[in-house]
Design a protein around this motif. Structure first.
Motif, PDB file in Angstrom:
ATOM      1  N   GLU A 407      40.975  44.092  32.571  1.00 25.23           N
ATOM      2  CA  GLU A 407      39.601  43.750  32.211  1.00 25.23           C
ATOM      3  C   GLU A 407      38.790  44.981  31.824  1.00 25.23           C
ATOM      4  N   LEU A 408      38.987  46.085  32.535  1.00 20.94           N
ATOM      5  CA  LEU A 408      38.255  47.302  32.193  1.00 20.94           C
ATOM      6  C   LEU A 408      38.737  47.868  30.865  1.00 20.94           C
ATOM      7  N   TYR A 409      40.038  47.759  30.591  1.00 17.08           N
ATOM      8  CA  TYR A 409      40.582  48.218  29.309  1.00 17.08           C
ATOM      9  C   TYR A 409      39.958  47.425  28.166  1.00 17.08           C
ATOM     10  N   ILE A 410      39.881  46.098  28.317  1.00 17.71           N
ATOM     11  CA  ILE A 410      39.268  45.262  27.281  1.00 17.71           C
ATOM     12  C   ILE A 410      37.788  45.606  27.124  1.00 17.71           C
ATOM     13  N   SER A 411      37.099  45.821  28.237  1.00 23.23           N
ATOM     14  CA  SER A 411      35.670  46.127  28.186  1.00 23.23           C
ATOM     15  C   SER A 411      35.405  47.404  27.390  1.00 23.23           C
ATOM     16  N   GLN A 412      36.167  48.436  27.653  1.00 17.70           N
ATOM     17  CA  GLN A 412      35.936  49.701  26.952  1.00 17.70           C
ATOM     18  C   GLN A 412      36.264  49.593  25.467  1.00 17.70           C
ATOM     19  N   GLU A 453      30.979  53.662  42.900  1.00 21.13           N
ATOM     20  CA  GLU A 453      31.783  54.891  42.933  1.00 21.13           C
ATOM     21  C   GLU A 453      33.203  54.623  42.440  1.00 21.13           C
ATOM     22  N   LEU A 454      33.822  53.544  42.948  1.00 22.80           N
ATOM     23  CA  LEU A 454      35.178  53.206  42.504  1.00 22.80           C
ATOM     24  C   LEU A 454      35.208  52.880  41.020  1.00 22.80           C
ATOM     25  N   LEU A 455      34.220  52.128  40.547  1.00 18.45           N
ATOM     26  CA  LEU A 455      34.200  51.758  39.137  1.00 18.45           C
ATOM     27  C   LEU A 455      33.989  52.970  38.243  1.00 18.45           C
ATOM     28  N   SER A 460      36.586  56.783  34.421  1.00 20.72           N
ATOM     29  CA  SER A 460      37.008  58.140  34.045  1.00 20.72           C
ATOM     30  C   SER A 460      38.514  58.207  33.808  1.00 20.72           C
ATOM     31  N   LEU A 461      39.282  57.540  34.682  1.00 22.62           N
ATOM     32  CA  LEU A 461      40.734  57.527  34.493  1.00 22.62           C
ATOM     33  C   LEU A 461      41.127  56.832  33.198  1.00 22.62           C
ATOM     34  N   PHE A 463      39.303  56.571  30.463  1.00 19.33           N
ATOM     35  CA  PHE A 463      38.920  57.421  29.346  1.00 19.33           C
ATOM     36  C   PHE A 463      39.897  58.571  29.158  1.00 19.33           C
ATOM     37  N   ARG A 464      40.521  59.013  30.252  1.00 19.87           N
ATOM     38  CA  ARG A 464      41.471  60.127  30.162  1.00 19.87           C
ATOM     39  C   ARG A 464      42.882  59.667  29.821  1.00 19.87           C
ATOM     40  N   GLY A 465      43.057  58.368  29.528  1.00 15.74           N
ATOM     41  CA  GLY A 465      44.346  57.876  29.052  1.00 15.74           C
ATOM     42  C   GLY A 465      45.229  57.262  30.110  1.00 15.74           C
ATOM     43  N   TYR A 466      44.650  56.689  31.159  1.00 14.79           N
ATOM     44  CA  TYR A 466      45.435  56.006  32.200  1.00 14.79           C
ATOM     45  C   TYR A 466      44.967  54.539  32.301  1.00 14.79           C
ATOM     46  N   PRO A 467      45.297  53.727  31.290  1.00 15.33           N
ATOM     47  CA  PRO A 467      44.773  52.353  31.262  1.00 15.33           C
ATOM     48  C   PRO A 467      45.416  51.420  32.282  1.00 15.33           C
ATOM     49  N   ARG A 468      46.530  51.852  32.905  1.00 16.65           N
ATOM     50  CA  ARG A 468      47.201  50.977  33.878  1.00 16.65           C
ATOM     51  C   ARG A 468      46.634  51.132  35.285  1.00 16.65           C
ATOM     52  N   TYR A 469      45.718  52.049  35.460  1.00 16.86           N
ATOM     53  CA  TYR A 469      45.152  52.265  36.790  1.00 16.86           C
ATOM     54  C   TYR A 469      44.142  51.165  37.120  1.00 16.86           C
ATOM     55  N   GLY A 470      44.260  50.678  38.361  1.00 13.49           N
ATOM     56  CA  GLY A 470      43.350  49.656  38.848  1.00 13.49           C
ATOM     57  C   GLY A 470      43.032  49.886  40.309  1.00 13.49           C
ATOM     58  N   ILE A 471      42.443  48.889  40.939  1.00 10.35           N
ATOM     59  CA  ILE A 471      42.018  48.986  42.340  1.00 10.35           C
ATOM     60  C   ILE A 471      42.939  48.125  43.186  1.00 10.35           C
TER      61      ILE A 471
END
Length: 525
Positions: A407-412, A453-455, A460-461, A463-471
């Motif tokens: 969802e964050l990848y799509i949002s950005q 803070e988590l979001l 940041s992750l 934007f730095r090229g780690y789209p698979r990172y989540g919570i």
């Protein structure tokens, strides 16, 4: 002028959107704190007064569907039901996204954006989101199926032992059904519940389980090897043309009564002889069988059962290859199905019939045990959701990272794309991007840590090229694919497509008319 007293009508366009958005937001807010593995349960009291915990959107909405007064709530319930039937997961995410989208549409309308542009912008954003899934999805093998099912079941309020037991049963059932290389179909995996014991007593039957009851005094065979199976859809009953004697006899005419009785007995014996002559060793009837037929079949070494509904007859036909026959006199050996074993099985105080090794289709049955009816319903829900999600995965082996990463990848990406648009559609696209960002925010909120803070760190992750990172469930940012927190791409695609359809339906509404509720019984002609 037209509507009766007590009816409601919403006329202006702004009022319509506000009215619809209020209903959509109310349903979305219901599932805010229930999202993710740390989500809270929903305590539901249905129309009958029964209380239970619901952890998925369909179960909660289904329990109160008859109490819904707003037409939008009923529409959302139907959409969630469609998602649950198709892919088995994603109902809560759909409700949250829909509520956020309608809330933002209300704001856009107040800012002066035309409804047509809102509809076009939302539709373009969702279609762009579906296209973006291909760039994030990765191909995996069947070894990820275990993690996928665990990810689905982990959202339900089950213990670790219950999750492991159900996961093992589901995977074993899938392997058995697809052992011949055929495409997996959840239709061939049936679920039977039996009160008593605990979940550790659940087991898989590699065949069909028949839990019908027959008279206890009929001593049927306990075990039949390589049986031929006959399916009857009509009762074996006497008609006027079936007897050789007259029906009308005097009660004092002993010989006449004896002739009628002998004719009835001969009819049933003839039916048994014909069925046995075809080679059938298992007879399953949609209608009730007469005691003389049951007794005659049992003496010939035939197992029989009756009172099947249409769905059960269709399933037995597909599994065993037997062709349903309406008239028993037309039954031939070509209509019979095949299996390896047919045997009686006692579970608790009941006797079941097991048909194992079906020749035409690899059908199996998961028998669930539990110490309460509520526990059994929860186990059955876990099995059903897992089977449907597994079907989506086996149709397309591509998966997406969970934990809010998708969802964050799509949002950005939507925000980047919106800046290149030159018309008013860019505003709804940006609002839809905010809707997708709500999912990782709620996941972070439900972990108990500071969501902003988590979001911010997760942004940041990405934007730095780690789209698979989540919570994850502990509020730690990590690669969701490596941790096994994944979702089939078919599930997300289905959610987005239905979201697009429902949004267009709601935003195109001109007037809302709610008829007066009629109390008591209504007789119609």
């Amino acid at each position: 002028m037209i509507l009766k007293k007590g009816s409601q009508e919403v006329k202006t366009k702004d009022s319509v959107i506000r009215n619809i958005a209020t209903a959509a937001k109310a349903i979305g807010l219901t599932f805010y704190r229930g999202l993710g593995p740390n989500g809270m349960n929903i305590f539901v009291c249905d129309e009958k007064g029964d209380t239970f915990y619901a952890h998925d959107a369909y179960t909660a909405l289904q329990a109160i569907r008859n109490s819904m007064s707003h037409p939008v709530a009923r529409l959302i319930h139907e959409a969630v039901k469609t998602i649950d039937d198709n892919v088995g997961d994603g109902g809560k995410i759909f409700c949250i996204l829909l509520g956020e989208a309608m809330k933002n549409a209300e704001k856009l309308r107040e800012e002066g954006v035309r409804t047509a542009n809102i509809i076009a912008g939302y539709s373009a954003a969702i279609k762009k989101s579906i296209d973006l899934l291909d760039s994030l999805a990765i191909n995996v093998d069947e070894s990820k199926l275990f993690h996928l099912i665990q990810h689905v079941i982990h959202r339900l309020p089950l213990s670790n032992i219950e999750r492991d037991t159900i996961t093992d049963l589901v995977i074993e059932a899938i392997k058995y059904v697809t052992a011949d290389g055929s495409e997996f179909d959840p239709y061939f995996v049936k679920v039977k519940n039996k009160l008593g014991g605990d979940v550790s007593g659940s087991f898989l039957v590699k065949g069909v389980v028949i839990d019908k009851i027959w008279p206890g005094y009929i001593q049927m065979p306990q075990y039949v090897e390589s049986p031929k199976i006959a399916l009857l859809t009509s009762p074996i009953e006497i008609k006027k043309t079936s007897l050789k004697y007259e029906y009308v006899v005097s009660p004092k005419d002993v010989n006449g009564l004896k002739n009628v009785r002998d004719g009835v007995s001969e009819f049933y014996k003839s039916a048994v002889r014909h069925i046995v002559s075809t080679g059938a060793k298992v007879v399953l009837s949609r209608k009730e069988l007469h005691d003389e037929v049951l007794e005659g079949l049992s003496r010939e070494g035939v197992i029989s059962a009756y009172r099947f509904n249409d769905e059960e007859i269709l399933f037995l036909s597909r599994a065993t290859g037997a062709r349903p026959v309406h008239n028993h006199e037309l039954l031939t050996s070509a209509d019979l199905g095949e299996a390896d074993i047919a045997r009686q099985f006692k579970i608790g105080n009941e006797r079941w019939i097991l048909i194992e090794g079906c020749k035409r289709g690899s059908a199996c049955t998961i028998v669930l045990r539990g110490n309460s009816f509520k526990a059994l319903k929860m186990y059955e829900k876990a099995v059903t959701k897992s089977l449907r999600v597994a079907r989506s995965f086996l149709l397309d082996r591509r998966v997406l990272p969970g934990g809010g990463a998708t969802e964050l990848y799509i949002s950005q990406r939507l925000k980047e794309w919106a800046h290149n648009l030159q018309d008013q559609k860019s505003l709804p696209v940006l609002k839809m991007a905010d809707c997708f960002e709500k999912i990782p925010y709620l996941l972070a909120l439900n972990t108990g840590k500071d969501p902003w803070e988590l979001l911010t760190r997760l942004r940041s992750l990405h934007f730095r090229g780690y789209p698979r990172y989540g919570i994850d469930s502990f509020g730690v940012l990590d690669d969701m694919v490596e941790k096994g927190v994944i979702t089939p791409i078919k599930v997300v695609e289905n959610i987005l497509k239905i979201l697009d359809e429902v949004l267009q339906q709601l935003l195109r509404v001109e007037n809302v008319v709610i008829a007066r509720q009629i109390k008591g019984n209504v007789t119609t002609r």
